[in-house]
Design a protein around this motif. Structure first.
Motif, short mmCIF file in Angstrom:
data_model
loop_
_atom_site.label_atom_id
_atom_site.label_comp_id
_atom_site.label_asym_id
_atom_site.label_seq_id
_atom_site.Cartn_x
_atom_site.Cartn_y
_atom_site.Cartn_z
N ARG A 7 0.83 -1.21 0.00
CA ARG A 7 0.00 0.00 0.00
C ARG A 7 0.86 1.26 0.00
O ARG A 7 0.52 2.24 -0.67
N ARG A 10 2.09 1.76 -3.46
CA ARG A 10 1.03 2.29 -4.32
C ARG A 10 0.85 3.80 -4.08
O ARG A 10 0.72 4.57 -5.04
N GLY A 121 3.38 0.72 -12.21
CA GLY A 121 1.93 0.68 -12.11
C GLY A 121 1.34 -0.64 -12.57
O GLY A 121 0.48 -1.22 -11.91
N LEU A 124 2.19 -3.40 -9.99
CA LEU A 124 1.38 -3.30 -8.77
C LEU A 124 -0.06 -3.71 -9.05
O LEU A 124 -0.71 -4.31 -8.17
N GLN A 125 -0.57 -3.42 -10.23
CA GLN A 125 -1.92 -3.87 -10.57
C GLN A 125 -1.97 -5.40 -10.56
O GLN A 125 -2.94 -5.99 -10.07
N TYR A 128 -2.11 -6.54 -6.97
CA TYR A 128 -3.43 -6.36 -6.36
C TYR A 128 -4.47 -7.32 -6.94
O TYR A 128 -5.47 -7.63 -6.31
#
Length: 403
Positions: A7, A10, A121, A124-125, A128
Motif C-alpha cells: 500500500r 502504491r 503501475g 502493482l496492478q 493487487y
C-alpha cells in the motif's frame, strides 16, 4: 513483504504520477510564453515540440535495457528529479540554444520517467489482482489540474517563467526524493501464462505483432492528447480570440474531466470490462474534437476540450494495463516498447496539427485526431476482459519485490 508495504508503494507511486502531472502541465500550458521568451518563430515551434517526444522515445527504448539490470524503481527515483530541474532550466534561460538544451534534457528524462512509472503501475496492478491503473493516471490528472492552475496564476500576474517554476520545483523536488524510498515493483508473472510471453523477453517479431494493435491505439490517443496539450492554448488565443489568461483554461478543463473519468474508470472496468469502457471513451473523445472544430467562440471550444478529456481519460491507462496482461512474464519490456508509441503520437500529432493549421485551417486540423481516435473502437477487442483476467475485486495484494 507485508500488505502495508504494498500500500505504501502504491501511494508513493501515485505521488510520483501527481508530480509528473504538475510538471508537464507547467511546461505545455506556457508554450506561448516560452515561445515569446526565446523568440521561437511559429515555423520553428513545431520542431521544438517534436524534439521532446523524439528524445523521450529514445530514452524509453534505453530504459528497457536499464530496467533489466537495476529495476524500474531505481530508474524512476533518478529520472523524476532531472525532469523537475529541466523544467526550471526552461524558465531560467534566455538564449535559443539554452531552450534547446533544457528541452532536450527534459525529453530524455521524461521518457525514462514515463516508462518506469507505468512499469511499476502495471506490476502493482498485477499484485493487487484488480484494476488500479486508472487510479495512478487520475493522480497524474490531478497534478495536471494543479499545474495548469499555477500556469494560469503565472499568466494572470505576468510572472516570468523562472519565478513561476522555482517555488514549484523547490516544493516537489524533496517530495519525490523522499517518496521514492517506498517505490516497489509487483510480483512478476509466471513464464508461460500466455502464448508467446517468452518471446517478449527475447524481443521476437511475433510479440510485436501481438502488441501492434495496442501500439496503434496508444499512438492515436496521444495524437489526441498532444493536440490538446500543445495546441489548445494557441487555438483558443489565435482561432477563437481569447486572452492569454483564458487560453490556459482549456487544458485545465481537459484535465478536470480526465481526472473525473479516471477516478471512476477502475470501477467501470471491473464492472463492465475494459473493451466497453475504451469504446465509450473513444466515441466521447471524437465528439469533443468535433465540438472544438465547429466552436463559434472560446467558451464552446472549452466545452469541447472538456468532453474530449472525459473520453481520452480511460484509453491510455487501459492500453498499458492491457500490455501487462498480454505479456505477464515480460511486462516491463512490453510497457517500455508500448511507451515509445506515446511519443510517436506526440511526434506525429504536434507537427501534423501545426502543418494542417498553416496550410489549411486549425479548425480542419481538429478533424484528423477525431477520425484517428474513432479507429480505437475497432481495436478495442485487443483490451480483453479485465474481469476475466483478475477475477473480482477482493483479492489481496501478492508478494512484491523492491525494484
Amino acid at each position: 513483504m507485508t500488505d502495508a508495504r504494498v500500500r505504501r508503494g502504491r501511494g508513493a507511486l501515485a505521488v510520483g504520477f501527481f508530480v509528473q502531472g504538475v510538471t508537464f502541465a507547467l511546461l505545455v500550458t506556457r508554450i506561448p510564453a516560452i515561445q515569446d521568451r526565446y523568440g521561437i518563430s511559429d515555423g520553428l515551434l513545431p520542431l521544438f515540440l517534436a524534439a521532446v517526444p523524439v528524445l523521450a522515445g529514445v530514452a524509453s527504448v534505453l530504459t528497457e535495457k536499464v530496467v533489466a539490470r537495476v529495476g524500474p524503481a531505481r530508474v524512476l527515483r533518478w529520472a523524476q528529479p532531472v525532469v523537475l530541474l529541466a523544467l526550471l532550466a526552461v524558465g531560467a534561460g534566455s538564449q535559443l540554444w539554452q531552450a534547446a538544451v533544457a528541452l532536450g534534457v527534459f525529453g530524455l528524462a521524461v521518457g525514462a520517467l514515463d516508462a518506469s512509472m507505468n512499469m511499476l503501475g502495471v506490476s502493482l496492478q498485477r499484485a493487487y489482482g484488480r484494476s488500479i491503473m486508472l487510479g495512478f493516471h487520475a493522480a497524474y490528472s490531478l497534478g495536471g489540474i494543479a499545474g495548469a492552475s499555477l500556469a494560469w496564476a503565472g499568466a494572470h500576474w505576468h510572472l516570468s517563467l523562472f519565478v513561476s517554476y522555482l517555488p514549484v520545483v523547490a516544493v516537489l523536488l524533496p517530495v519525490v526524493l523522499v517518496g521514492s524510498r517506498w517505490y516497489v515493483a509487483g510480483e512478476p508473472g509466471e513464464p508461460g501464462e500466455v502464448a508467446g510471453a517468452g518471446g517478449a523477453a527475447g524481443g521476437g517479431g511475433v510479440v510485436f505483432r501481438m502488441l501492434l494493435p495496442l501500439c496503434l491505439v496508444m499512438t492515436f490517443a496521444y495524437i489526441g492528447d498532444s493536440t490538446v496539450s500543445n495546441w489548445s492554448a494557441k487555438y483558443l488565443q489565435d482561432v477563437l480570440g481569447s486572452s492569454e489568461e483564458l487560453a490556459t483554461v482549456p487544458y485545465n478543463a481537459y484535465m478536470v474531466t480526465t481526472l473525473l473519468g479516471r477516478s471512476v474508470g477502475d470501477f467501470g472496468v471491473r464492472r463492465f470490462g475494459a473493451v466497453l469502457v475504451v469504446r465509450c471513451g473513444a466515441v466521447l473523445a471524437a465528439l469533443g474534437f468535433a465540438v472544438v472544430a465547429v466552436a463559434p467562440g472560446a467558451w464552446v471550444g472549452m466545452a469541447g476540450f472538456t468532453v474530449l478529456g472525459l473520453g481520452l481519460s480511460v484509453i491510455v491507462p487501459q492500453t498499458f494495463a492491457a500490455a501487462g496482461r498480454l505479456f505477464p512474464a515480460a511486462s516491463d519490456a512490453a510497457v517500455a516498447r508500448l511507451n515509445v508509441f506515446n511519443y510517436v503520437g506526440f511526434l506525429v500529432g504536434s507537427p501534423l496539427v501545426g502543418a494542417l493549421g498553416d496550410a489549411w485551417s486549425y479548425r480542419g486540423a481538429m478533424l484528423v485526431p477525431m477520425v484517428l481516435v474513432l479507429v480505437t473502437v475497432v481495436y478495442a477487442t485487443s483490451f480483453g476482459s479485465e474481469k476475466a483476467r483478475y477475477g473480482g475485486s477482493h483479492e489481496r495484494p501478492r508478494t512484491v519485490d523492491v525494484g
